[in-house]
Design an enzyme around this catalytic site. Structure first.
Site, PDB file in Angstrom:
ATOM      1  N   TYR A  34      -1.960   1.370 -35.562  1.00 28.80           N
ATOM      2  CA  TYR A  34      -1.571   0.125 -34.880  1.00 28.80           C
ATOM      3  C   TYR A  34      -0.061   0.110 -34.663  1.00 28.80           C
ATOM      4  O   TYR A  34       0.429  -0.286 -33.603  1.00 28.80           O
ATOM      5  CB  TYR A  34      -1.993  -1.100 -35.702  1.00 28.80           C
TER       6      TYR A  34
ATOM      7  N   PHE B 128       7.523  -5.339  -3.650  1.00 34.95           N
ATOM      8  CA  PHE B 128       6.104  -5.062  -3.813  1.00 34.95           C
ATOM      9  C   PHE B 128       5.453  -6.401  -4.161  1.00 34.95           C
ATOM     10  O   PHE B 128       6.109  -7.291  -4.697  1.00 34.95           O
ATOM     11  CB  PHE B 128       5.849  -3.992  -4.895  1.00 34.95           C
ATOM     12  N   THR B 129       4.169  -6.558  -3.833  1.00 34.14           N
ATOM     13  CA  THR B 129       3.500  -7.864  -3.993  1.00 34.14           C
ATOM     14  C   THR B 129       3.681  -8.451  -5.399  1.00 34.14           C
ATOM     15  O   THR B 129       4.058  -9.617  -5.555  1.00 34.14           O
ATOM     16  CB  THR B 129       1.992  -7.724  -3.703  1.00 34.14           C
TER      17      THR B 129
ATOM     18  N   ASP C  84      12.528   0.707  -9.649  1.00 32.80           N
ATOM     19  CA  ASP C  84      11.079   0.757  -9.833  1.00 32.80           C
ATOM     20  C   ASP C  84      10.675   2.202  -9.541  1.00 32.80           C
ATOM     21  O   ASP C  84      10.727   2.666  -8.396  1.00 32.80           O
ATOM     22  CB  ASP C  84      10.398  -0.217  -8.861  1.00 32.80           C
TER      23      ASP C  84
ATOM     24  N   ARG D 228      -3.133  -3.507   5.216  1.00 31.26           N
ATOM     25  CA  ARG D 228      -1.774  -3.930   4.852  1.00 31.26           C
ATOM     26  C   ARG D 228      -1.174  -4.609   6.075  1.00 31.26           C
ATOM     27  O   ARG D 228      -0.343  -4.049   6.765  1.00 31.26           O
ATOM     28  CB  ARG D 228      -0.928  -2.731   4.403  1.00 31.26           C
TER      29      ARG D 228
ATOM     30  N   PHE E  66      -6.597 -11.542   0.383  1.00 36.97           N
ATOM     31  CA  PHE E  66      -6.939 -10.161   0.757  1.00 36.97           C
ATOM     32  C   PHE E  66      -7.865  -9.501  -0.259  1.00 36.97           C
ATOM     33  O   PHE E  66      -8.610  -8.598   0.067  1.00 36.97           O
ATOM     34  CB  PHE E  66      -5.684  -9.318   1.005  1.00 36.97           C
TER      35      PHE E  66
ATOM     36  N   LYS F 142       0.582   5.287 -11.428  1.00 37.21           N
ATOM     37  CA  LYS F 142       1.027   6.198 -10.367  1.00 37.21           C
ATOM     38  C   LYS F 142       1.839   7.320 -11.014  1.00 37.21           C
ATOM     39  O   LYS F 142       1.394   8.454 -11.079  1.00 37.21           O
ATOM     40  CB  LYS F 142       1.873   5.442  -9.343  1.00 37.21           C
TER      41      LYS F 142
HETATM   42  N1  F0G Z   1       5.612  -1.247  -8.143  1.00 41.46           N
HETATM   43  C1  F0G Z   1       5.107  -0.508  -7.149  1.00 41.46           C
HETATM   44  C2  F0G Z   1       6.044   0.199  -6.216  1.00 41.46           C
HETATM   45  C3  F0G Z   1       3.719  -0.380  -6.986  1.00 41.46           C
HETATM   46  O1  F0G Z   1       3.243   0.360  -5.989  1.00 41.46           O
HETATM   47  C4  F0G Z   1       2.857  -1.053  -7.882  1.00 41.46           C
HETATM   48  C5  F0G Z   1       1.400  -0.973  -7.735  1.00 41.46           C
HETATM   49  C6  F0G Z   1       3.435  -1.824  -8.914  1.00 41.46           C
HETATM   50  C7  F0G Z   1       4.817  -1.898  -9.011  1.00 41.46           C
HETATM   51  C8  F0G Z   1       2.581  -2.562  -9.897  1.00 41.46           C
HETATM   52  O2  F0G Z   1       2.063  -1.661 -10.806  1.00 41.46           O
HETATM   53  O3  F0G Z   1      -0.420  -1.819 -10.430  1.00 41.46           O
HETATM   54  O4  F0G Z   1       0.533  -0.785 -12.515  1.00 41.46           O
HETATM   55  O5  F0G Z   1       0.670  -3.218 -12.153  1.00 41.46           O
HETATM   56  N2  F0G Z   1       0.802  -0.535  -6.688  1.00 41.46           N
HETATM   57  C9  F0G Z   1      -0.641  -0.425  -6.536  1.00 41.46           C
HETATM   58  C10 F0G Z   1      -1.026   0.046  -5.147  1.00 41.46           C
HETATM   59  C11 F0G Z   1      -1.394  -1.642  -6.959  1.00 41.46           C
HETATM   60  O6  F0G Z   1      -2.233   0.093  -4.848  1.00 41.46           O
HETATM   61  O7  F0G Z   1      -0.155   0.414  -4.348  1.00 41.46           O
HETATM   62  P1  F0G Z   1       0.622  -1.883 -11.500  1.00 41.46           P
END
Ligand code: F0G
Length: 481
Positions: free
Chosen positions: A80, A132-133, A222, A388, A454, A265
């Site tokens: 842990y 990013f979203t 990032d 997108r 979406f 990723k």
């Molecule tokens: N930053 C970038 C540039 C990303 O592409 C993503 C995720 C995140 C942050 C968030 O990371 O998903 O581990 O919480 N991109 C995915 C995509 C969701 O499908 O492009 P996460």
């Protein structure tokens, strides 16, 4: 390998790996694909995997893993607290990023949550090359605002500019002059996901870093898509062509005060983390990890994944490994460009991005060109892409549609997952669809949720265009496959 030449003169990228574990997939007949798309409300997020042939929705959490990653998972330490797996990942990160501290988190957006909580206040302005979203949502939740300042070329879809992900330095200077103390940090996404996986140059990162230092503001990188970005720096930035991937990575990291990543990723596993040098910031972030994620030596990740990430990041320092994604994407983009299909150029990382506005000029933007194209492509090929465009936006406060500047369909190529013949198959079906584009019509809302529409929204085809498309496909391909 970037590419190999056959005796016939044909050139294509050659896989520098062999496949040891496989997963069966099925190409269902077009009638079933059409029915599945109806059931999913023409939203590719709502498809079930059993109906999908090639899943090109995302590269997140779905890159292929190496034998060494799988082996490492078997020796994970599941204590842990104080588990050795954590220290193995920490030491790999120290080698590639050379930062003092590492805080684990369960995925990229969890890092954004913790960082925004500590750094962003109501009234904060956060300049960045591209949002990013999830980043934008977390900054917004703390009362901050994203200031997106990419170079003008970023939104030029058909371009030759090698680093369309660059931040605009003049606009950044202006932002410092206008917002001064309200800027808690500057963020560079390397590379820019929503721009079509477009990279940032090392020169641009260095310039941004110098400007941030001058203004006493930390630079946050990032690094979720850093693997592709390192490849592009090496092959597109003349000053870096003789450097090793590790040297380039060290130089990028030396520009940053904070680096965070989605290991869904980077590292080809599932997790995330934050690296930094600043003692005071570390002390502020540290208690939030056990509070929101998990104890400091696992941060909400499975220890098996931690081991896999450690090996995955180490393997990302190898050109054979990191060239696979971008070179397959380039192959696909080149073939589509030759056939006149509108795609984002130059080829970036992450995937191939179709320009739905130019692909379907006869479909109104109010009838969702990108969503229509994604639905049509699935029906005729079993390939799942991601919308997108306008469907991925939220409505304006007055309830009117917020039309997206660009309408893209992303065909992600998770790293080392698809073979050349599968890439050729997708390319062929996209070209067939382009030749039959007049058969593709628009979509209208059947069920539109207020938030994250979406993900969950459902749409209907306007008119009977999908039936006509199915009929033409059967005429041309007979078998229905
Ligand atoms: N930053 C970038 C540039 C990303 O592409 C993503 C995720 C995140 C942050 C968030 O990371 O998903 O581990 O919480 N991109 C995915 C995509 C969701 O499908 O492009 P996460």
């Amino acid at each position: 390998m970037e590419s190999i030449k056959l005796s016939t003169g044909e050139e294509f990228p050659l896989e520098m790996h062999k496949v040891r574990i496989v997963q069966k997939i099925e190409l269902k007949p077009i009638d079933r694909r059409f029915a599945a798309m109806q059931e999913a409300g023409n939203n590719t997020f709502l498809l079930r995997n059993r109906d999908i042939f090639l899943d090109m929705l995302s590269d997140s959490g779905v890159n292929a893993m190496s034998d060494r990653q799988m082996a490492a998972m078997m020796v994970a330490d599941d204590s842990y607290a104080g588990g050795e797996s954590f220290f193995r990942l920490e030491s790999v990160l120290q080698r590639v990023f050379k930062m003092k501290y590492f805080l684990p988190a369960h995925q990229g957006r969890a890092c954004e949550h913790l960082l925004s909580r500590v750094l962003v206040k109501p009234g904060s302005i956060v300049p960045m090359n591209v949002h990013f979203t999830t980043t934008k949502a977390h900054i917004g939740l703390q009362g901050g605002t994203v200031l997106e300042i990419p170079a003008d070329e970023a939104f030029n879809i058909a371009s030759k500019e090698p680093f369309k992900g660059n931040i605009d330095i003049d606009k950044l200077k202006k932002a410092f002059a206008e917002h001064g103390k309200n800027i808690p940090f500057v963020r560079i996404e390397a590379g820019g996901n929503l721009l079509g996986g477009q990279p940032v140059s090392l020169a641009n990162i260095k310039e941004t870093s110098a400007l941030c230092k001058k203004n006493g503001v930390p630079l946050m990188i990032d690094a979720s898509l850093l693997q592709d970005n390192l490849y592009f720096i090496k092959v597109r930035e003349a000053a870096c062509k003789d450097k090793t991937v590790l040297e380039i990575c060290n130089e990028v990291a030396a520009c940053a005060d904070i680096i965070y990543f989605s290991a869904r990723k980077l590292g080809s596993a599932r997790g995330g983390g934050i690296c930094l040098n600043n003692d005071a910031l570390y002390e502020q972030l540290k208690p939030l990890v056990p509070l929101f994620e998990g104890f400091l030596t696992y941060g909400g990740m499975s220890v098996k994944e931690i081991e896999a990430i450690a090996v995955g990041i180490e393997e990302s320092m190898d050109m054979d490994m990191i060239s696979q994604g971008p070179s397959f994407i380039r192959f696909m983009v080149d073939e589509l460009v030759k056939a006149g299909v509108p795609v984002v150029t130059p080829a970036g990382g992450l995937g191939c991005h179709l320009d739905a506005k130019a692909f379907l000029p006869h479909v109104k933007q109010a009838e969702f060109q990108a969503a229509s194209l994604a639905a049509a492509l699935f029906i005729i090929s079993g390939v799942r892409g991601m919308e997108r465009g306008t469907v991925s936006e939220e409505r304006n406060p007055d309830g009117s549609e917020h039309f997206s500047a660009i309408e893209l369909v992303r065909l992600a190529l998770p790293r080392r997952v698809f073979t050349m013949s599968q890439v050729k198959f997708v390319t062929d079906r996209v070209i067939w669809l382009f030749k039959n584009k007049d058969l593709v019509g628009g979509l209208k809302w059947r069920k539109e949720p207020n938030i994250l529409r979406f993900f969950f929204g459902e749409l209907d085809a306007v008119g009977g265009w999908q039936e006509k498309l199915v009929k033409k496909f059967k005429q041309d391909f007979g078998t229905g496959l």
